[in-house]
Design a protein around this motif. Sequence first.
Motif, PDB file in Angstrom:
ATOM      1  N   ILE A 162     -12.111   4.050 -11.199  1.00  0.00           N
ATOM      2  CA  ILE A 162     -10.875   4.811 -11.427  1.00  0.00           C
ATOM      3  C   ILE A 162     -11.214   6.216 -11.945  1.00  0.00           C
ATOM      4  CG2 ILE A 162      -8.536   4.750 -12.425  1.00  0.00           C
ATOM      5  CD1 ILE A 162      -9.382   2.311 -10.626  1.00  0.00           C
ATOM      6  N   THR A 163     -12.177   6.276 -12.877  1.00  0.00           N
ATOM      7  CA  THR A 163     -12.544   7.596 -13.406  1.00  0.00           C
ATOM      8  C   THR A 163     -13.433   8.360 -12.425  1.00  0.00           C
ATOM      9  OG1 THR A 163     -14.478   6.663 -14.505  1.00  0.00           O
ATOM     10  CG2 THR A 163     -12.459   6.792 -15.807  1.00  0.00           C
ATOM     11  N   THR A 164     -14.136   7.638 -11.554  1.00  0.00           N
ATOM     12  CA  THR A 164     -15.084   8.311 -10.662  1.00  0.00           C
ATOM     13  C   THR A 164     -14.461   8.697  -9.317  1.00  0.00           C
ATOM     14  OG1 THR A 164     -15.822   6.116  -9.949  1.00  0.00           O
ATOM     15  CG2 THR A 164     -17.172   7.229 -11.599  1.00  0.00           C
ATOM     16  N   VAL A 165     -13.584   7.822  -8.777  1.00  0.00           N
ATOM     17  CA  VAL A 165     -13.106   8.030  -7.409  1.00  0.00           C
ATOM     18  C   VAL A 165     -11.578   8.115  -7.289  1.00  0.00           C
ATOM     19  CG1 VAL A 165     -13.011   7.007  -5.091  1.00  0.00           C
ATOM     20  CG2 VAL A 165     -15.115   6.857  -6.416  1.00  0.00           C
ATOM     21  N   VAL A 166     -10.889   7.157  -7.883  1.00  0.00           N
ATOM     22  CA  VAL A 166      -9.443   7.071  -7.644  1.00  0.00           C
ATOM     23  C   VAL A 166      -8.720   8.242  -8.318  1.00  0.00           C
ATOM     24  CG1 VAL A 166      -7.386   5.602  -7.773  1.00  0.00           C
ATOM     25  CG2 VAL A 166      -9.628   4.552  -7.490  1.00  0.00           C
ATOM     26  N   LYS A 213      -6.087  -3.734   5.613  1.00  0.00           N
ATOM     27  CA  LYS A 213      -5.222  -2.704   6.197  1.00  0.00           C
ATOM     28  C   LYS A 213      -3.816  -3.218   6.438  1.00  0.00           C
ATOM     29  CE  LYS A 213      -8.445   0.258   8.689  1.00  0.00           C
ATOM     30  NZ  LYS A 213      -9.198   0.374   9.925  1.00  0.00           N
ATOM     31  N   SER A 214      -3.730  -4.472   6.874  1.00  0.00           N
ATOM     32  CA  SER A 214      -2.437  -4.941   7.354  1.00  0.00           C
ATOM     33  C   SER A 214      -1.566  -5.569   6.271  1.00  0.00           C
ATOM     34  CB  SER A 214      -2.639  -5.945   8.494  1.00  0.00           C
ATOM     35  OG  SER A 214      -3.347  -7.054   7.993  1.00  0.00           O
ATOM     36  N   CYS A 215      -2.139  -5.884   5.092  1.00  0.00           N
ATOM     37  CA  CYS A 215      -1.296  -6.614   4.144  1.00  0.00           C
ATOM     38  C   CYS A 215      -0.521  -5.685   3.210  1.00  0.00           C
ATOM     39  CB  CYS A 215      -2.112  -7.631   3.364  1.00  0.00           C
ATOM     40  SG  CYS A 215      -3.295  -6.892   2.285  1.00  0.00           S
ATOM     41  N   LYS A 216       0.599  -6.229   2.754  1.00  0.00           N
ATOM     42  CA  LYS A 216       1.441  -5.485   1.813  1.00  0.00           C
ATOM     43  C   LYS A 216       1.170  -6.053   0.419  1.00  0.00           C
ATOM     44  CE  LYS A 216       5.784  -6.589   1.175  1.00  0.00           C
ATOM     45  NZ  LYS A 216       7.165  -6.965   1.367  1.00  0.00           N
ATOM     46  N   ILE A 217       0.678  -5.207  -0.477  1.00  0.00           N
ATOM     47  CA  ILE A 217       0.337  -5.687  -1.825  1.00  0.00           C
ATOM     48  C   ILE A 217       1.343  -5.124  -2.832  1.00  0.00           C
ATOM     49  CG2 ILE A 217      -1.431  -5.748  -3.629  1.00  0.00           C
ATOM     50  CD1 ILE A 217      -3.541  -5.322  -1.533  1.00  0.00           C
ATOM     51  N   GLU A 218       1.899  -6.021  -3.638  1.00  0.00           N
ATOM     52  CA  GLU A 218       2.814  -5.551  -4.700  1.00  0.00           C
ATOM     53  C   GLU A 218       2.295  -6.014  -6.049  1.00  0.00           C
ATOM     54  OE1 GLU A 218       7.231  -6.342  -3.719  1.00  0.00           O
ATOM     55  OE2 GLU A 218       5.994  -7.599  -2.400  1.00  0.00           O
ATOM     56  N   LEU A 219       2.098  -5.050  -6.950  1.00  0.00           N
ATOM     57  CA  LEU A 219       1.685  -5.392  -8.313  1.00  0.00           C
ATOM     58  C   LEU A 219       2.884  -5.198  -9.217  1.00  0.00           C
ATOM     59  CD1 LEU A 219      -1.729  -3.574  -8.805  1.00  0.00           C
ATOM     60  CD2 LEU A 219      -1.338  -6.010  -8.992  1.00  0.00           C
ATOM     61  N   ASN A 220       3.151  -6.191 -10.050  1.00  0.00           N
ATOM     62  CA  ASN A 220       4.267  -6.069 -10.977  1.00  0.00           C
ATOM     63  C   ASN A 220       3.802  -6.189 -12.411  1.00  0.00           C
ATOM     64  OD1 ASN A 220       7.019  -5.639 -10.159  1.00  0.00           O
ATOM     65  ND2 ASN A 220       6.547  -7.264  -8.664  1.00  0.00           N
ATOM     66  N   PHE A 221       4.452  -5.471 -13.291  1.00  0.00           N
ATOM     67  CA  PHE A 221       4.097  -5.553 -14.707  1.00  0.00           C
ATOM     68  C   PHE A 221       5.392  -5.647 -15.496  1.00  0.00           C
ATOM     69  CE2 PHE A 221       2.653  -3.188 -18.669  1.00  0.00           C
ATOM     70  CZ  PHE A 221       1.948  -4.268 -19.174  1.00  0.00           C
ATOM     71  N   THR A 222       5.708  -6.869 -15.921  1.00  0.00           N
ATOM     72  CA  THR A 222       6.944  -7.067 -16.670  1.00  0.00           C
ATOM     73  C   THR A 222       6.658  -7.866 -17.933  1.00  0.00           C
ATOM     74  OG1 THR A 222       7.714  -7.670 -14.451  1.00  0.00           O
ATOM     75  CG2 THR A 222       9.402  -7.498 -16.145  1.00  0.00           C
ATOM     76  N   ASN A 223       7.220  -7.418 -19.032  1.00  0.00           N
ATOM     77  CA  ASN A 223       7.041  -8.066 -20.342  1.00  0.00           C
ATOM     78  C   ASN A 223       5.574  -8.380 -20.638  1.00  0.00           C
ATOM     79  OD1 ASN A 223       9.795  -8.059 -20.658  1.00  0.00           O
ATOM     80  ND2 ASN A 223      10.027 -10.058 -19.659  1.00  0.00           N
ATOM     81  N   LYS A 247      -3.966   2.958  -1.570  1.00  0.00           N
ATOM     82  CA  LYS A 247      -2.795   2.284  -2.146  1.00  0.00           C
ATOM     83  C   LYS A 247      -2.699   2.584  -3.648  1.00  0.00           C
ATOM     84  CE  LYS A 247      -3.061  -1.769   0.973  1.00  0.00           C
ATOM     85  NZ  LYS A 247      -2.006  -1.922   1.946  1.00  0.00           N
ATOM     86  N   GLN A 248      -3.855   2.581  -4.332  1.00  0.00           N
ATOM     87  CA  GLN A 248      -3.847   2.812  -5.783  1.00  0.00           C
ATOM     88  C   GLN A 248      -3.363   4.223  -6.116  1.00  0.00           C
ATOM     89  OE1 GLN A 248      -7.940   1.786  -6.451  1.00  0.00           O
ATOM     90  NE2 GLN A 248      -7.529  -0.359  -5.980  1.00  0.00           N
ATOM     91  N   ARG A 249      -3.803   5.190  -5.322  1.00  0.00           N
ATOM     92  CA  ARG A 249      -3.355   6.577  -5.578  1.00  0.00           C
ATOM     93  C   ARG A 249      -1.855   6.681  -5.366  1.00  0.00           C
ATOM     94  NH1 ARG A 249      -8.289   9.202  -2.481  1.00  0.00           N
ATOM     95  NH2 ARG A 249      -9.780   9.283  -4.189  1.00  0.00           N
ATOM     96  N   GLU A 250      -1.366   6.004  -4.342  1.00  0.00           N
ATOM     97  CA  GLU A 250       0.078   6.057  -4.075  1.00  0.00           C
ATOM     98  C   GLU A 250       0.870   5.482  -5.244  1.00  0.00           C
ATOM     99  OE1 GLU A 250      -0.408   5.756   0.769  1.00  0.00           O
ATOM    100  OE2 GLU A 250       0.356   4.020  -0.330  1.00  0.00           O
ATOM    101  N   ILE A 251       0.409   4.324  -5.748  1.00  0.00           N
ATOM    102  CA  ILE A 251       1.126   3.716  -6.890  1.00  0.00           C
ATOM    103  C   ILE A 251       1.041   4.659  -8.083  1.00  0.00           C
ATOM    104  CG2 ILE A 251       1.304   1.726  -8.461  1.00  0.00           C
ATOM    105  CD1 ILE A 251      -0.373   0.102  -6.486  1.00  0.00           C
ATOM    106  N   GLY A 252      -0.143   5.232  -8.286  1.00  0.00           N
ATOM    107  CA  GLY A 252      -0.407   6.065  -9.459  1.00  0.00           C
ATOM    108  C   GLY A 252       0.470   7.291  -9.560  1.00  0.00           C
TER     109      GLY A 252
END
Length: 235
Positions: free
Chosen positions: A134-138, A65-75, A116-121
């Motif tokens: 992802i196909t079943t819930v997210v 709950k408390s952590c900030k997760i950042e996923l990056n996708f570059t090159n 968090k995944q829905r927000e990014i999506g």
Amino acid sequence: MSMSKNLIIAIDGPAGSGKSTTAKIVAQKLGYLYIDTGAMYRAITFLAIRDKILDNQEKIIELAKSCKIELNFTNGKTSIKVNDEDLTDEIRSVDVNKNVSDVSKIEDVRKVLVKKQREIGVSGPGIVMEGRDITTVVFPDADVKIFLTATLDERAIRRAKEYAENGTKIPVENIRENLHRRDTIDSNRKVSPLRKVEDAVVVDTSYVTIDEQVKIILDVVTKKANESGIEININ
Ligand code: DC
């Protein structure tokens, strides 16, 4: 007529079925964002191991709950930061592999990460998101749903090769056991088990090349885009 809407492409499947490799290339070719949801479960697991709280569900939930997760996708490369600390390499350790299925069984951890995944999506351009739910819930209403699979032996051989390329020699038999254990936990857990939804396209990657599996998925994506009047550009 083309619209500016982008597609949500959801890919599920067991460990070692080629989800990350395939999803990354598909995302790159479409100029979409690639989201590796397993990396998020792995990051929480890594921190739980480091903080020595693996046996305390409440604390793990609090951590998620408390952590900030950042996923990056570059090159074509993904990286993950938690609270500004880069954990890209750490989350692939043998210890994380051993414990990640147990951490991802915790219902409240899933709730936090799914949110968090829905927000990014929905925030970005088109996305290719891969995981177990992802196909079943997210994104049960994703435009394209793929279920990637491969035989246990083939998956174990692939993982062994990946480790070897990174300088770690692990017997295929050990990896096979770990994958089998994770398959069992991921498919039988109470909350969001790994399963194929009816309208997912099954792609068995055991005997095809990466190029072939990417092409199969891009064909499905192109068909969907044409049907929906959505413009895509494949590089
Ligand atoms: O795809 P991966 O091997 O990096 O995933 C690691 C673990 O995380 C996997 O054993 C199950 C869990 N996971 C999950 O439960 N739900 C997801 N959407 C992604 C991964």
